[in-house]
Design a protein around this motif. Structure first.
Motif, short mmCIF file in Angstrom:
data_model
loop_
_atom_site.label_atom_id
_atom_site.label_comp_id
_atom_site.label_asym_id
_atom_site.label_seq_id
_atom_site.Cartn_x
_atom_site.Cartn_y
_atom_site.Cartn_z
N THR A 60 -4.32 8.49 2.23
CA THR A 60 -3.96 7.33 1.43
C THR A 60 -3.73 6.12 2.32
N VAL A 61 -4.32 4.97 1.93
CA VAL A 61 -4.14 3.70 2.62
C VAL A 61 -3.76 2.63 1.60
N LYS A 62 -3.28 1.50 2.11
CA LYS A 62 -2.90 0.39 1.24
C LYS A 62 -3.15 -0.91 2.01
N LEU A 63 -3.66 -1.92 1.32
CA LEU A 63 -3.89 -3.24 1.91
C LEU A 63 -2.75 -4.16 1.50
N GLU A 64 -2.21 -4.88 2.49
CA GLU A 64 -1.12 -5.81 2.20
C GLU A 64 -1.34 -7.09 3.00
N VAL A 106 -0.77 5.32 4.76
CA VAL A 106 0.36 5.71 3.91
C VAL A 106 0.69 7.17 4.12
N LYS A 107 -0.30 8.06 3.89
CA LYS A 107 -0.04 9.48 4.10
C LYS A 107 -1.33 10.26 4.28
N SER A 108 -1.17 11.41 4.92
CA SER A 108 -2.27 12.34 5.12
C SER A 108 -2.02 13.59 4.28
N PRO A 109 -3.05 14.16 3.68
CA PRO A 109 -2.87 15.38 2.91
C PRO A 109 -2.83 16.63 3.80
#
Length: 175
Positions: A60-64, A106-109
């Motif tokens: 999971t990634v997120k752009l800010e 954000v996180k790795s599974p």
């Protein structure tokens, strides 16, 4: 004579209005961006990709984006999940010339590969058409999570790459 003058005037007006429409249409297309990148597992714990790094599906990634002066958030994407090849795509509308925009991990599974690399925890992207870069696509640097333990093949891979001082990262494997 008046008729010819009127025809020239109407033709000129049509040309000017057409060019304005073209310019404004092109400007609105310049405010649409697609940010693309990759999330990988750093299997050698060296904080860069090697030939045995693995893409992470479901990361999971997120752009800010934050305004450079006020640090107020000017854009925030929803959390995006990588595909089976570890790739992601984030659609952005708007020009963020006055903002610093980063894609953040954000996180790795993967339980065996979920320690974010310090150097590649985030990737900066420019989201403006006013910086001389043309085109819709913006390519973020690859982002990585580190494996808990380095793989046995890391010594050979890194030695082949020209890295010889490996004791800190690889421990007893490098000896």
């Amino acid at each position: 004579m008046t008729k010819a003058y009127l025809i020239i005037l109407v033709s000129l007006a049509v040309c000017i209005l057409s060019s304005l429409n073209f310019s404004y249409g092109a400007a609105s297309d310049q405010n649409k961006f697609t940010v693309v990148g990759l999330v990988y597992c750093d299997t050698c714990r060296v904080e860069f990709q090697t030939s045995i790094s693995e893409p992470i599906s479901g990361a999971t990634v997120k752009l800010e984006c934050k305004n450079r002066t006020t640090e107020k958030i000017t854009f925030q994407s929803p959390e995006i999940t990588t595909d089976k090849a570890g790739s992601y795509k984030i659609e952005v509308i708007g020009d963020y010339e006055d903002s610093d925009c980063d894609v953040n991990l954000v996180k790795s599974p993967r339980a065996d590969c979920n320690d974010p690399t310090e150097a590649w925890r985030k990737a900066r992207v420019e989201l403006t058409a006013l910086d001389g870069v043309t085109g819709q696509f913006r390519f973020a640097n690859n982002l990585g999570f580190k494996k808990k333990e380095a793989l046995p093949g890391c010594k050979k891979v890194l030695t082949d790459m020209g890295y010889y001082e490996l004791k800190d990262e690889l421990g007893s494997e490098a000896a």
